[in-house]
Design a protein around this motif. Structure first.
Motif, PDB file in Angstrom:
ATOM      1  N   LEU A   1      25.552  86.199 -50.089  1.00 19.44           N
ATOM      2  CA  LEU A   1      25.654  84.889 -50.738  1.00 19.44           C
ATOM      3  C   LEU A   1      25.866  85.022 -52.242  1.00 19.44           C
ATOM      4  O   LEU A   1      26.640  84.269 -52.847  1.00 19.44           O
ATOM      5  CB  LEU A   1      24.388  84.073 -50.445  1.00 19.44           C
ATOM      6  N   ILE A   2      25.167  85.989 -52.857  1.00 19.01           N
ATOM      7  CA  ILE A   2      25.348  86.206 -54.298  1.00 19.01           C
ATOM      8  C   ILE A   2      26.773  86.641 -54.599  1.00 19.01           C
ATOM      9  O   ILE A   2      27.407  86.169 -55.559  1.00 19.01           O
ATOM     10  CB  ILE A   2      24.334  87.257 -54.802  1.00 19.01           C
ATOM     11  N   LEU A   3      27.311  87.538 -53.759  1.00 16.76           N
ATOM     12  CA  LEU A   3      28.676  88.016 -53.968  1.00 16.76           C
ATOM     13  C   LEU A   3      29.686  86.881 -53.837  1.00 16.76           C
ATOM     14  O   LEU A   3      30.604  86.744 -54.653  1.00 16.76           O
ATOM     15  CB  LEU A   3      28.984  89.122 -52.957  1.00 16.76           C
TER      16      LEU A   3
ATOM     17  N   LEU B   1      15.780  93.712 -43.818  1.00 20.48           N
ATOM     18  CA  LEU B   1      17.184  94.101 -43.971  1.00 20.48           C
ATOM     19  C   LEU B   1      18.116  92.908 -43.800  1.00 20.48           C
ATOM     20  O   LEU B   1      19.098  92.746 -44.535  1.00 20.48           O
ATOM     21  CB  LEU B   1      17.529  95.182 -42.938  1.00 20.48           C
ATOM     22  N   LEU B   2      17.793  92.064 -42.829  1.00 17.99           N
ATOM     23  CA  LEU B   2      18.635  90.903 -42.572  1.00 17.99           C
ATOM     24  C   LEU B   2      18.674  89.968 -43.773  1.00 17.99           C
ATOM     25  O   LEU B   2      19.744  89.573 -44.246  1.00 17.99           O
ATOM     26  CB  LEU B   2      18.118  90.164 -41.337  1.00 17.99           C
ATOM     27  N   PHE B   3      17.487  89.625 -44.308  1.00 16.20           N
ATOM     28  CA  PHE B   3      17.435  88.712 -45.446  1.00 16.20           C
ATOM     29  C   PHE B   3      18.070  89.332 -46.688  1.00 16.20           C
ATOM     30  O   PHE B   3      18.725  88.638 -47.477  1.00 16.20           O
ATOM     31  CB  PHE B   3      15.989  88.314 -45.734  1.00 16.20           C
ATOM     32  N   SER B   4      17.892  90.644 -46.872  1.00 19.80           N
ATOM     33  CA  SER B   4      18.484  91.306 -48.036  1.00 19.80           C
ATOM     34  C   SER B   4      20.006  91.265 -47.977  1.00 19.80           C
ATOM     35  O   SER B   4      20.679  90.945 -48.965  1.00 19.80           O
ATOM     36  CB  SER B   4      18.005  92.757 -48.116  1.00 19.80           C
TER      37      SER B   4
ATOM     38  N   LEU C   1      25.936  94.658 -40.868  1.00 14.00           N
ATOM     39  CA  LEU C   1      24.664  94.126 -40.372  1.00 14.00           C
ATOM     40  C   LEU C   1      24.434  94.496 -38.914  1.00 14.00           C
ATOM     41  O   LEU C   1      23.350  94.921 -38.527  1.00 14.00           O
ATOM     42  CB  LEU C   1      24.648  92.600 -40.524  1.00 14.00           C
ATOM     43  N   SER C   2      25.469  94.346 -38.084  1.00 13.15           N
ATOM     44  CA  SER C   2      25.304  94.635 -36.659  1.00 13.15           C
ATOM     45  C   SER C   2      25.023  96.106 -36.422  1.00 13.15           C
ATOM     46  O   SER C   2      24.203  96.470 -35.583  1.00 13.15           O
ATOM     47  CB  SER C   2      26.562  94.208 -35.892  1.00 13.15           C
TER      48      SER C   2
END
Length: 255
Positions: free
Chosen positions: A229-231, A220-223, A21-22
Motif C-alpha cells: 500500500l505504501i508503494l 508477514l501478511l500485514f507487513s 505472498l503466496s
C-alpha cells in the motif's frame, strides 16, 4: 500513453507482490494444519520421534509366546505461552498375517502418568473402551508450556494358551496410533484485586515478536500488505506531481 504505462507498471508490481505472498505463506499454512504442531514433541524410548502428522506405527512381527515388553512415549510441550490439549486414537489393524490374530491375542495395558487408562487387546477395543472411535478419543489432558508427561504401553502374549501349530506361520500385525494436539486456553487464574499492568508493559506486550507459526504468518501478511500500500501510494503521488508539472517550452531557433 503515460497513463497506460503507469497502470501497466502498477499491475506488474501488484502481481509480483501477490506471488511473493503466496510463496512465503504456503509452508506456514501446511504446518498450521498438522496434527502435532512444532511445539509438541512426542517420541518413544527407541529414539523414534513422531512427525507432525501425529502417526505412530505399531509393528509387531514373529513374536514368541510368553513374551512381555513395553514402550515408553514421552510428550513435551516446548512452545512458549501456548497450551495444547492432546488426544489419541488407535486405527483398525492395517495388516494381520499368520495363524493368530495378534491384534486380539496380544494384551496391552496403557499407563498414563501412573494411571491405567486402558487394558485389553492390542486393537484398542475392550468391553468398555473403544480407542478406534474417532468421535471419542482418549484424552491425554492439557499441556502447558514446558509440561512433560509419559505414556507407557505394556504388551504380553500368553505363553500357555497356544500350541506349536499356532506359530507354524509367522504372525504379524500392524496398526497406527494417532496423536492430535489442539491449541487451547487455560482457566483465568488472575485474582480480582490484582492490579492491571502498566501502560509500558502493555506496549511491550503489544509489540513483542510472534511466537507461533500462525502469529508469524499474520505478521508477514500485514507487513507485505502494508509495504504494498505504501508503494502504491508513493507511485500515485509521483504520478500526480508529473501530471501537474507544466511542460517545458521549446526555445525558438535563432536565425
Amino acid at each position: 500513453m503515460k497513463k497506460g504505462y503507469w497502470e501497466y507498471k502498477w499491475l506488474l508490481i501488484g502481481l509480483f507482490l501477490l506471488i511473493s505472498l503466496s510463496l512465503t505463506l504456503e509452508p506456514v499454512e501446511v504446518n498450521s494444519e498438522s496434527n502435532l504442531p512444532p511445539g509438541m514433541v512426542v517420541g518413544d524410548d527407541q529414539g523414534i520421534k513422531i512427525k507432525n502428522d501425529g502417526q505412530y506405527l505399531v509393528d509387531i512381527r514373529d513374536v514368541a509366546p510368553g513374551k512381555k515388553w513395553s514402550t515408553k512415549i514421552t510428550i513435551i510441550n516446548i512452545e512458549k505461552d501456548t497450551p495444547y490439549h492432546l488426544t489419541m486414537n488407535i486405527s483398525k489393524p492395517t495388516m494381520i498375517e499368520g495363524t493368530l490374530d495378534l491384534s486380539q491375542e496380544i494384551q496391552m495395558t496403557l499407563i498414563y502418568e501412573g494411571k491405567e487408562v486402558y487394558k485389553g487387546p492390542l486393537s484398542g477395543v475392550n468391553k468398555t473402551v473403544n480407542l478406534q472411535d474417532k468421535s471419542a478419543p482418549l484424552s491425554l489432558g492439557t499441556f502447558k508450556s514446558g509440561d512433560t508427561k509419559m505414556l507407557e504401553a505394556q504388551f504380553e502374549l500368553d505363553g500357555k494358551a497356544y500350541t506349536n501349530r499356532d506359530f507354524f506361520k509367522k504372525n504379524s500385525v500392524e496398526n497406527t496410533w494417532y496423536f492430535k494436539a489442539v491449541k487451547t486456553t487455560l482457566p483465568d487464574t488472575k485474582e480480582p484485586d490484582q492490579p492491571d499492568r502498566s501502560l509500558f508493559e502493555k506496549i511491550i506486550t503489544r509489540f513483542r515478536l510472534p511466537n507461533t507459526g500462525e502469529e508469524w504468518r499474520n505478521a508477514l501478511l500485514f507487513s507485505c500488505v502494508g509495504l504494498f500500500l505504501i508503494l502504491v501510494l508513493l507511485l500515485i503521488i509521483k504520478h500526480k506531481k508529473m501530471e501537474k508539472k507544466p511542460p517545458k517550452k521549446k526555445k525558438n531557433d535563432r536565425k
